[in-house]
Design a protein around this motif. Structure first.
Motif, PDB file in Angstrom:
ATOM      1  N   PHE A  49      21.369  36.504 -19.390  1.00  0.00           N
ATOM      2  CA  PHE A  49      22.715  36.515 -19.253  1.00  0.00           C
ATOM      3  C   PHE A  49      23.216  35.164 -19.256  1.00  0.00           C
ATOM      4  O   PHE A  49      24.268  34.701 -19.903  1.00  0.00           O
ATOM      5  N   TYR A  50      22.779  34.195 -18.587  1.00  0.00           N
ATOM      6  CA  TYR A  50      23.262  33.016 -18.141  1.00  0.00           C
ATOM      7  C   TYR A  50      22.927  32.223 -19.582  1.00  0.00           C
ATOM      8  O   TYR A  50      23.985  31.339 -19.987  1.00  0.00           O
ATOM      9  N   TYR A  51      21.710  32.299 -20.191  1.00  0.00           N
ATOM     10  CA  TYR A  51      21.678  31.652 -21.428  1.00  0.00           C
ATOM     11  C   TYR A  51      22.743  32.239 -22.544  1.00  0.00           C
ATOM     12  O   TYR A  51      23.133  31.608 -23.303  1.00  0.00           O
ATOM     13  N   GLN A  52      23.004  33.568 -22.435  1.00  0.00           N
ATOM     14  CA  GLN A  52      23.842  34.154 -23.444  1.00  0.00           C
ATOM     15  C   GLN A  52      25.308  33.489 -23.547  1.00  0.00           C
ATOM     16  O   GLN A  52      25.820  33.159 -24.378  1.00  0.00           O
ATOM     17  N   PHE A  53      25.742  33.309 -22.120  1.00  0.00           N
ATOM     18  CA  PHE A  53      26.986  32.977 -21.975  1.00  0.00           C
ATOM     19  C   PHE A  53      26.977  31.401 -22.569  1.00  0.00           C
ATOM     20  O   PHE A  53      28.058  30.956 -23.093  1.00  0.00           O
ATOM     21  N   ASN A  54      26.126  30.454 -21.922  1.00  0.00           N
ATOM     22  CA  ASN A  54      26.102  29.088 -22.405  1.00  0.00           C
ATOM     23  C   ASN A  54      25.766  29.109 -23.995  1.00  0.00           C
ATOM     24  O   ASN A  54      26.615  28.223 -24.558  1.00  0.00           O
ATOM     25  N   TYR A  55      24.944  29.904 -24.569  1.00  0.00           N
ATOM     26  CA  TYR A  55      24.983  29.870 -26.069  1.00  0.00           C
ATOM     27  C   TYR A  55      26.225  30.218 -26.677  1.00  0.00           C
ATOM     28  O   TYR A  55      26.665  29.566 -27.836  1.00  0.00           O
ATOM     29  N   ARG A  56      26.942  31.173 -26.279  1.00  0.00           N
ATOM     30  CA  ARG A  56      28.368  31.537 -26.695  1.00  0.00           C
ATOM     31  C   ARG A  56      29.205  30.475 -26.514  1.00  0.00           C
ATOM     32  O   ARG A  56      30.098  30.288 -27.718  1.00  0.00           O
ATOM     33  N   LEU A  57      29.419  29.798 -25.600  1.00  0.00           N
ATOM     34  CA  LEU A  57      30.194  28.841 -25.282  1.00  0.00           C
ATOM     35  C   LEU A  57      30.071  27.569 -26.457  1.00  0.00           C
ATOM     36  O   LEU A  57      30.961  27.006 -26.860  1.00  0.00           O
ATOM     37  N   LYS A  58      28.694  27.374 -26.699  1.00  0.00           N
ATOM     38  CA  LYS A  58      28.271  26.410 -27.581  1.00  0.00           C
ATOM     39  C   LYS A  58      28.808  26.701 -29.153  1.00  0.00           C
ATOM     40  O   LYS A  58      29.169  25.703 -29.700  1.00  0.00           O
ATOM     41  N   GLY A  59      28.390  28.056 -29.329  1.00  0.00           N
ATOM     42  CA  GLY A  59      28.775  28.428 -30.651  1.00  0.00           C
ATOM     43  C   GLY A  59      29.919  29.003 -30.920  1.00  0.00           C
ATOM     44  O   GLY A  59      30.782  28.498 -31.991  1.00  0.00           O
ATOM     45  N   ALA A  60      30.579  29.929 -30.445  1.00  0.00           N
ATOM     46  CA  ALA A  60      31.798  30.766 -30.878  1.00  0.00           C
ATOM     47  C   ALA A  60      32.493  31.076 -29.525  1.00  0.00           C
ATOM     48  O   ALA A  60      32.343  32.264 -29.029  1.00  0.00           O
ATOM     49  N   PRO A  61      33.245  29.993 -28.739  1.00  0.00           N
ATOM     50  CA  PRO A  61      33.936  30.611 -27.752  1.00  0.00           C
ATOM     51  C   PRO A  61      35.106  31.516 -28.009  1.00  0.00           C
ATOM     52  O   PRO A  61      35.270  31.603 -29.231  1.00  0.00           O
ATOM     53  N   ASP A  62      35.744  32.197 -27.173  1.00  0.00           N
ATOM     54  CA  ASP A  62      36.907  32.999 -27.512  1.00  0.00           C
ATOM     55  C   ASP A  62      38.261  32.533 -28.074  1.00  0.00           C
ATOM     56  O   ASP A  62      39.001  33.020 -28.536  1.00  0.00           O
ATOM     57  N   GLY A  63      38.329  30.997 -28.276  1.00  0.00           N
ATOM     58  CA  GLY A  63      39.576  30.359 -28.838  1.00  0.00           C
ATOM     59  C   GLY A  63      39.390  28.963 -28.962  1.00  0.00           C
ATOM     60  O   GLY A  63      38.252  28.359 -28.214  1.00  0.00           O
ATOM     61  N   LEU A  64      40.381  28.100 -29.232  1.00  0.00           N
ATOM     62  CA  LEU A  64      40.462  26.845 -29.316  1.00  0.00           C
ATOM     63  C   LEU A  64      40.334  26.377 -27.931  1.00  0.00           C
ATOM     64  O   LEU A  64      40.969  26.911 -26.967  1.00  0.00           O
ATOM     65  N   PRO A  65      39.895  25.288 -27.601  1.00  0.00           N
ATOM     66  CA  PRO A  65      40.194  24.413 -26.320  1.00  0.00           C
ATOM     67  C   PRO A  65      41.310  24.424 -25.827  1.00  0.00           C
ATOM     68  O   PRO A  65      42.301  24.284 -26.572  1.00  0.00           O
TER      69      PRO A  65
END
Length: 194
Positions: free
Chosen positions: A62-78
């Motif tokens: 789960f830790y790697y899933q969260f970090n991978y998602r933040l790098k690839g496709a977060p929920d919106g623009l910064p």
């Protein structure tokens, strides 16, 4: 589902402590070393230990899933942080609650079932009250917990909680994943602040 993943991820210290307390693999170090048998290996203690290993591995996943998602496709623009308050002090109360769980007798079936029922009940309480972020495991992994305000109240409302890997300060931009209405998993954006 993200809340459950974050809750499991936050319990890794507890699972490691229970694993050390329960793992029982009789080993003979003489020249006649033989396999102890499945019955001995799958005793109640070891079943709890193996389940703890499984939950530790799930937490890593789960830790790697969260970090991978933040790098690839977060929920919106910064989003830029306009006001920030460090609330890492909230770790202590949950840590004391979790330490009391280790007092169960893992040598009995009843003790093992009771341990997992208490974890399930605590999980339900922490998810329902959105306190699943206040865990000392996050501090050891280098996470910081912040209460923030942004200029984008339609996305991250004032008083929301950010779980961030690394320190964040006012005027930093963050990428985020929405965990619940008021809790977000984030990291500092690589987009330069203006």
């Amino acid at each position: 589902m993200k809340q459950i993943k974050l809750y499991i991820m936050s319990l890794w210290i507890l699972f490691v402590l229970v694993l050390v307390a329960t793992l029982n693999i009789p080993v003979s170090f003489d020249s006649n070393a033989t396999f102890v048998g499945w019955k001995m290996l799958l005793s109640i203690n070891n079943v709890v230990a193996f389940l703890c290993i499984l939950f530790i591995l799930m937490g890593l996943l789960f830790y790697y899933q969260f970090n991978y998602r933040l790098k690839g496709a977060p929920d919106g623009l910064p989003i830029m942080i306009t006001k920030i308050e460090n609330i890492n002090y909230e770790y202590v109360s949950l840590f004391m609650t979790l330490l009391s769980v280790i007092a169960f007798d893992f040598n009995t079936f009843r003790g093992a079932i009771l341990f997992f029922l208490v974890l399930l009940i605590l999980g339900a309480i922490f998810i329902k009250t959105e306190l699943f972020y206040s865990n000392p495991s996050f501090a050891l992994l280098g996470f910081y917990i912040y209460r923030v305000e942004t200029g984008h109240m339609d996305i991250i409302s004032n008083g929301s909680i950010l779980i961030a890997r690394g320190k964040i300060k006012c005027r930093d931009k963050v990428n985020y994943i929405k965990i619940s209405e008021t809790v977000f998993y984030c990291q500092k954006s690589k987009i330069r602040n203006k």
